[in-house]
Design an enzyme around this catalytic site. Structure first.
Site, PDB file in Angstrom:
ATOM      1  N   SER A  93     -19.250  -8.785   5.088  1.00  0.00           N
ATOM      2  CA  SER A  93     -20.557  -8.152   5.232  1.00  0.00           C
ATOM      3  C   SER A  93     -20.572  -7.362   6.534  1.00  0.00           C
ATOM      4  O   SER A  93     -20.066  -7.843   7.550  1.00  0.00           O
ATOM      5  CB  SER A  93     -21.662  -9.202   5.243  1.00  0.00           C
ATOM      6  OG  SER A  93     -22.935  -8.601   5.355  1.00  0.00           O
ATOM      7  N   HIS A  97     -25.122   0.080  13.386  1.00  0.00           N
ATOM      8  CA  HIS A  97     -26.287   0.741  13.981  1.00  0.00           C
ATOM      9  C   HIS A  97     -25.794   1.760  15.015  1.00  0.00           C
ATOM     10  O   HIS A  97     -25.376   1.378  16.114  1.00  0.00           O
ATOM     11  CB  HIS A  97     -27.194  -0.276  14.677  1.00  0.00           C
ATOM     12  CG  HIS A  97     -27.841  -1.257  13.758  1.00  0.00           C
ATOM     13  ND1 HIS A  97     -28.846  -0.904  12.880  1.00  0.00           N
ATOM     14  CD2 HIS A  97     -27.632  -2.592  13.580  1.00  0.00           C
ATOM     15  CE1 HIS A  97     -29.234  -1.971  12.207  1.00  0.00           C
ATOM     16  NE2 HIS A  97     -28.513  -3.004  12.600  1.00  0.00           N
ATOM     17  N   HIS A 107     -24.951  -0.325   5.656  1.00  0.00           N
ATOM     18  CA  HIS A 107     -24.716  -1.734   5.339  1.00  0.00           C
ATOM     19  C   HIS A 107     -23.817  -1.795   4.118  1.00  0.00           C
ATOM     20  O   HIS A 107     -23.955  -0.988   3.194  1.00  0.00           O
ATOM     21  CB  HIS A 107     -26.044  -2.437   5.040  1.00  0.00           C
ATOM     22  CG  HIS A 107     -25.887  -3.730   4.299  1.00  0.00           C
ATOM     23  ND1 HIS A 107     -26.137  -3.847   2.940  1.00  0.00           N
ATOM     24  CD2 HIS A 107     -25.483  -4.954   4.717  1.00  0.00           C
ATOM     25  CE1 HIS A 107     -25.910  -5.097   2.566  1.00  0.00           C
ATOM     26  NE2 HIS A 107     -25.505  -5.783   3.617  1.00  0.00           N
ATOM     27  N   ASN A 109     -21.475  -4.901   1.661  1.00  0.00           N
ATOM     28  CA  ASN A 109     -21.175  -6.313   1.452  1.00  0.00           C
ATOM     29  C   ASN A 109     -20.426  -6.451   0.139  1.00  0.00           C
ATOM     30  O   ASN A 109     -20.783  -5.817  -0.852  1.00  0.00           O
ATOM     31  CB  ASN A 109     -22.483  -7.115   1.411  1.00  0.00           C
ATOM     32  CG  ASN A 109     -22.274  -8.561   1.004  1.00  0.00           C
ATOM     33  OD1 ASN A 109     -22.332  -8.893  -0.174  1.00  0.00           O
ATOM     34  ND2 ASN A 109     -22.039  -9.408   1.974  1.00  0.00           N
ATOM     35  N   VAL A 110     -19.373  -7.240   0.148  1.00  0.00           N
ATOM     36  CA  VAL A 110     -18.715  -7.649  -1.096  1.00  0.00           C
ATOM     37  C   VAL A 110     -18.441  -9.140  -0.999  1.00  0.00           C
ATOM     38  O   VAL A 110     -18.069  -9.644   0.064  1.00  0.00           O
ATOM     39  CB  VAL A 110     -17.408  -6.868  -1.377  1.00  0.00           C
ATOM     40  CG1 VAL A 110     -17.709  -5.466  -1.880  1.00  0.00           C
ATOM     41  CG2 VAL A 110     -16.510  -6.806  -0.157  1.00  0.00           C
ATOM     42  N   ARG A 111     -18.644  -9.852  -2.107  1.00  0.00           N
ATOM     43  CA  ARG A 111     -18.582 -11.308  -2.029  1.00  0.00           C
ATOM     44  C   ARG A 111     -18.170 -11.912  -3.369  1.00  0.00           C
ATOM     45  O   ARG A 111     -18.298 -11.283  -4.419  1.00  0.00           O
ATOM     46  CB  ARG A 111     -19.936 -11.864  -1.597  1.00  0.00           C
ATOM     47  CG  ARG A 111     -21.080 -11.462  -2.503  1.00  0.00           C
ATOM     48  CD  ARG A 111     -22.450 -11.803  -1.907  1.00  0.00           C
ATOM     49  NE  ARG A 111     -23.531 -11.375  -2.785  1.00  0.00           N
ATOM     50  CZ  ARG A 111     -24.081 -10.171  -2.761  1.00  0.00           C
ATOM     51  NH1 ARG A 111     -23.642  -9.263  -1.909  1.00  0.00           N
ATOM     52  NH2 ARG A 111     -25.059  -9.858  -3.591  1.00  0.00           N
ATOM     53  N   HIS A 146     -24.237   9.108  -2.495  1.00  0.00           N
ATOM     54  CA  HIS A 146     -24.367   8.720  -3.899  1.00  0.00           C
ATOM     55  C   HIS A 146     -23.225   9.262  -4.757  1.00  0.00           C
ATOM     56  O   HIS A 146     -22.858   8.626  -5.759  1.00  0.00           O
ATOM     57  CB  HIS A 146     -25.732   9.147  -4.440  1.00  0.00           C
ATOM     58  CG  HIS A 146     -26.824   8.205  -4.037  1.00  0.00           C
ATOM     59  ND1 HIS A 146     -27.119   7.068  -4.762  1.00  0.00           N
ATOM     60  CD2 HIS A 146     -27.649   8.196  -2.963  1.00  0.00           C
ATOM     61  CE1 HIS A 146     -28.107   6.414  -4.165  1.00  0.00           C
ATOM     62  NE2 HIS A 146     -28.441   7.071  -3.070  1.00  0.00           N
ATOM     63  N   HIS A 176     -43.931  -5.999   1.462  1.00  0.00           N
ATOM     64  CA  HIS A 176     -45.177  -6.020   2.229  1.00  0.00           C
ATOM     65  C   HIS A 176     -45.492  -4.669   2.873  1.00  0.00           C
ATOM     66  O   HIS A 176     -46.618  -4.448   3.324  1.00  0.00           O
ATOM     67  CB  HIS A 176     -45.138  -7.128   3.293  1.00  0.00           C
ATOM     68  CG  HIS A 176     -44.057  -6.968   4.313  1.00  0.00           C
ATOM     69  ND1 HIS A 176     -42.760  -7.390   4.087  1.00  0.00           N
ATOM     70  CD2 HIS A 176     -44.065  -6.432   5.562  1.00  0.00           C
ATOM     71  CE1 HIS A 176     -42.029  -7.124   5.160  1.00  0.00           C
ATOM     72  NE2 HIS A 176     -42.795  -6.541   6.067  1.00  0.00           N
ATOM     73  N   GLY A 259     -26.254 -23.723   6.091  1.00  0.00           N
ATOM     74  CA  GLY A 259     -25.707 -24.178   7.362  1.00  0.00           C
ATOM     75  C   GLY A 259     -24.667 -23.249   7.926  1.00  0.00           C
ATOM     76  O   GLY A 259     -23.759 -23.673   8.648  1.00  0.00           O
TER      77      GLY A 259
END
Length: 304
Positions: A93, A97, A107, A109-111, A146, A176, A259
């Site tokens: 991940s 900035h 950003h 991320n691969v998981r 893109h 929000h 954790g």
């Protein structure tokens, strides 16, 4: 570890190395500092952080491989049949900035998750994606981002890019605030509809595409002049990034609930942020155009 897990881990470690090397070369002013860590409950990782560079104000590229006897609520809430299974979770991940407000935050991320229970077939899935958060919008950058995303998806079917582009737009929405975090990209999760080899190949395609998507934008914008007012606006918009990551982001919630290592989980947060009460952009300004034009549900490939 299974052979599958070994293969995924080897790829992720290499991906972390390649991304860090490319970003260090582009920055030219400083290097990543590595912090290897272990998780008392099982596993560990390599956190790499770059700060106060020529181009990058703060960035992190984190590899983690954690395991345990039961999945945390954030991972099993939408898959209740997985409750009580042992798990392994591996991923890379990253968040970058930049100093310059004309260079977007990125950003990626691969998981990979695998959940096992004695006497039952293992359940596995892949997830990941990449997304872009501009502060001063630029059509050329959005279209390029893109296009690279579409090209990475193309070998896997014509419906893959539009489906995961739409999922990205939905996922990276600050509920929000009633606005998106950025101009999107790709997001996928729980991917196991293909066989393992195809799913793994797709994850690799997305991981490998990140540098091709981001570096040309950095190279075009890193030397653009900017004012103190534009820097203040960048810090104001970074506040939206913080709000999303701490309230909605699945990876953040999973890490904290399982954790995980707090310093590594929160490396995504920018170094300087500001909140201003009920701030409004001046009508017709570049700042107003960000939300009115760029932060909208838009088919960027149709703009080309």
């Amino acid at each position: 570890m299974t052979t599958r897990t070994d293969a995924v881990k080897a790829y992720l470690l290499d991906l972390q190395d390649r991304i860090c090397a490319a970003l260090e070369t582009e920055d030219g002013g400083t290097r990543f500092v590595e912090d290897a860590w272990t998780r008392p409950a099982g596993g560990g990782g390599r956190t790499r952080v770059i700060e106060n560079g020529t181009v990058i104000e703060k960035g992190g590229v984190n590899f983690s491989h954690v395991f345990g006897s039961g999945l945390p609520p954030s991972a099993s809430a939408h898959r209740p049949e997985l409750a009580g299974r042992g798990f392994e979770a591996l991923g890379v991940s990253l968040v970058i900035h930049p100093h310059n407000p004309h260079v977007p935050t990125s950003h990626a991320n691969v998981r990979f998750f695998i959940a096992e229970k004695e006497g039952e077939e293992p359940v596995w899935w892949f997830g990941g994606g990449f997304d872009l958060t501009p502060y001063y919008g630029n059509e050329e950058d959005c279209i390029h981002w893109h296009r690279v995303a579409e090209k990475a998806c193309a070998p896997f079917g014509p419906d893959v890019y539009p489906r995961y582009k739409a999922w990205c737009d939905t996922y990276f929405h600050i509920k929000h605030r009633h606005e998106p975090r950025g101009i999107g990209g790709l997001f996928f999760d729980d991917l196991n509809e293909w066989d393992f080899d195809t799913s793994f190949a797709f994850m690799r395609a997305i991981g490998d595409a990140y540098i091709d998507a981001y570096l040309p934008i950095v190279q075009r914008r890193k030397n653009d002049a900017f004012t103190a007012r534009q820097r203040e606006f960048q810090e104001f918009r970074r506040g939206r990034y913080v709000e999303f990551n701490l309230v909605y982001d699945r990876g953040t919630l999973f890490g904290l609930q399982s954790g995980g290592r707090t310093e590594s989980i929160l490396m995504s947060l920018p170094p300087q942020v500001r909140w201003a009460y009920d701030w409004k952009a001046e009508p017709g300004s570049e700042e107003a155009r960000l939300t009115e034009y760029f932060l909208q549900d838009r088919d960027w490939l149709a703009q080309a």
